[in-house]
Design an enzyme around this catalytic site. Sequence first.
Site, PDB file in Angstrom:
ATOM      1  N   HIS A 171       4.088   1.899  13.552  1.00  0.00           N
ATOM      2  CA  HIS A 171       2.884   3.503  13.556  1.00  0.00           C
ATOM      3  C   HIS A 171       3.922   4.441  14.620  1.00  0.00           C
ATOM      4  O   HIS A 171       2.916   5.047  15.010  1.00  0.00           O
ATOM      5  CB  HIS A 171       1.841   2.697  13.749  1.00  0.00           C
ATOM      6  CG  HIS A 171       1.125   2.295  12.946  1.00  0.00           C
ATOM      7  ND1 HIS A 171       0.330   2.529  13.097  1.00  0.00           N
ATOM      8  CD2 HIS A 171       1.579   2.005  11.400  1.00  0.00           C
ATOM      9  CE1 HIS A 171      -0.623   1.472  12.099  1.00  0.00           C
ATOM     10  NE2 HIS A 171       0.387   1.890  11.044  1.00  0.00           N
TER      11      HIS A 171
ATOM     12  N   GLU B  78      -5.070   1.591   2.718  1.00  0.00           N
ATOM     13  CA  GLU B  78      -4.967   0.697   4.019  1.00  0.00           C
ATOM     14  C   GLU B  78      -4.648   0.910   5.406  1.00  0.00           C
ATOM     15  O   GLU B  78      -5.304   0.229   5.757  1.00  0.00           O
ATOM     16  CB  GLU B  78      -3.621  -0.747   3.129  1.00  0.00           C
ATOM     17  CG  GLU B  78      -3.543  -1.590   3.992  1.00  0.00           C
ATOM     18  CD  GLU B  78      -3.251  -1.147   5.461  1.00  0.00           C
ATOM     19  OE1 GLU B  78      -3.097  -2.392   6.334  1.00  0.00           O
ATOM     20  OE2 GLU B  78      -2.100  -0.497   5.878  1.00  0.00           O
TER      21      GLU B  78
ATOM     22  N   HIS C 185       0.642  -1.399  -0.193  1.00  0.00           N
ATOM     23  CA  HIS C 185       0.186  -0.007  -0.012  1.00  0.00           C
ATOM     24  C   HIS C 185       0.807   0.818   0.281  1.00  0.00           C
ATOM     25  O   HIS C 185       2.077   1.628   0.650  1.00  0.00           O
ATOM     26  CB  HIS C 185      -1.357   0.299   1.272  1.00  0.00           C
ATOM     27  CG  HIS C 185      -0.612   0.249   2.606  1.00  0.00           C
ATOM     28  ND1 HIS C 185      -0.446   1.179   3.268  1.00  0.00           N
ATOM     29  CD2 HIS C 185       0.139  -0.630   3.455  1.00  0.00           C
ATOM     30  CE1 HIS C 185       0.237   1.009   4.252  1.00  0.00           C
ATOM     31  NE2 HIS C 185       0.549   0.009   4.148  1.00  0.00           N
TER      32      HIS C 185
END
Length: 380
Positions: A323, A222, A71
């Site tokens: 993340h 995504e 993605h």
Amino acid sequence: MTIHIDETYLTRQLKTLLSIPSPTGYTDEIVHYCSGELERLGLQPELTRRGAIRAIRQGSRRQGARAMVSHLDTLGAQVKAVNENGRLELVPIGHWSARFAEGARVTIFSGTGSFRGTILPLKASGHTFNEEVDTLPVGWPHVELRIDAVTASRAETLSLGIDIGDIVAVDPSPEFLENGFINSRHLDDKAGVAITLAAIEALERAGAVTPVDTHWLFTIAEEVGVGASSILTHDVASMLTIDNGTTAPGQNSSEFGVTIAMADQSGPFDYHLTKKLVDLCRSEGIPFQKDIFRYYRSDSASAIEAGHDVRTALATFGIDASHGYERIHASALTAVARLVATFAISRVEITRDAREISGVEGFTHQPTEEASNPPPADPA
């Protein structure tokens, strides 16, 4: 046939991809770049209305095709409100903690042009707030975006053209070290896109023949759960997702080699496709480990939930602090690229999958026999 991955090409692509802001909802420019690179490699990209990319590399057969998906979109933020002090309240794009937003340099994309700024805690100055700087809670309601423009009021900010809904892209701040470590935001999943491009480049350079068509897919949403929900065609029988693995305490992922996911929060991945990836790693000498991700989903989940009846698997590169401000090792990227290319040229073993619906003949079996248990060796 052994496929050689051009590590210099892979690294160059990753650096370029990281330099193009692409939070979910603001992906047009990276779609243009990726499409251009696919054309340069000899493929013809097709785009959905919103910009997801499909590039088909022809094989010996169309039906029962394989898909490889990564993605292009990343985490980011969006303007929730323009505060009375002229600064911006934010909501996240994708799921990530405001802990990692504090101190980030960003670009705000407004209707009149882009602006630079910094995400700061509401109480950012120790000289003013003393220990309250350390006791301020963590969360998106407790940060604000300071704009690098002359504004000290809501009216002045609005007059700049900045308004609710504007997209905020967070600087990746990449650092490529000589020992192979790469630190950056948004390695999820720009490293996966670089891996995919490197696998395509290697197959094209080698003139490799694949048993079925290969659909190279690049999705654009995504991080918000949409992913591969609308990019697959009925020709695709199996799909391999390339994304990050969560290297952290309690996980078996690693920053080295391939981490093959056995399951994520949406359930187990396909038994036979996952076993094939493991067997390919063993036969080709590609270092690997297995893991299960409890708080994780990928393009595979979105495809299945959208109703696509395809076998799915997930091959990952281990990321530390996923993340957040992420770290990977270049050797893992090469290992995953080798696996992707090797899978593309490997023999199709479940031939009935070329048809969407068929009888029980040729349907797979899973082992159920009791395993042999040799007696322990006699003590010396």
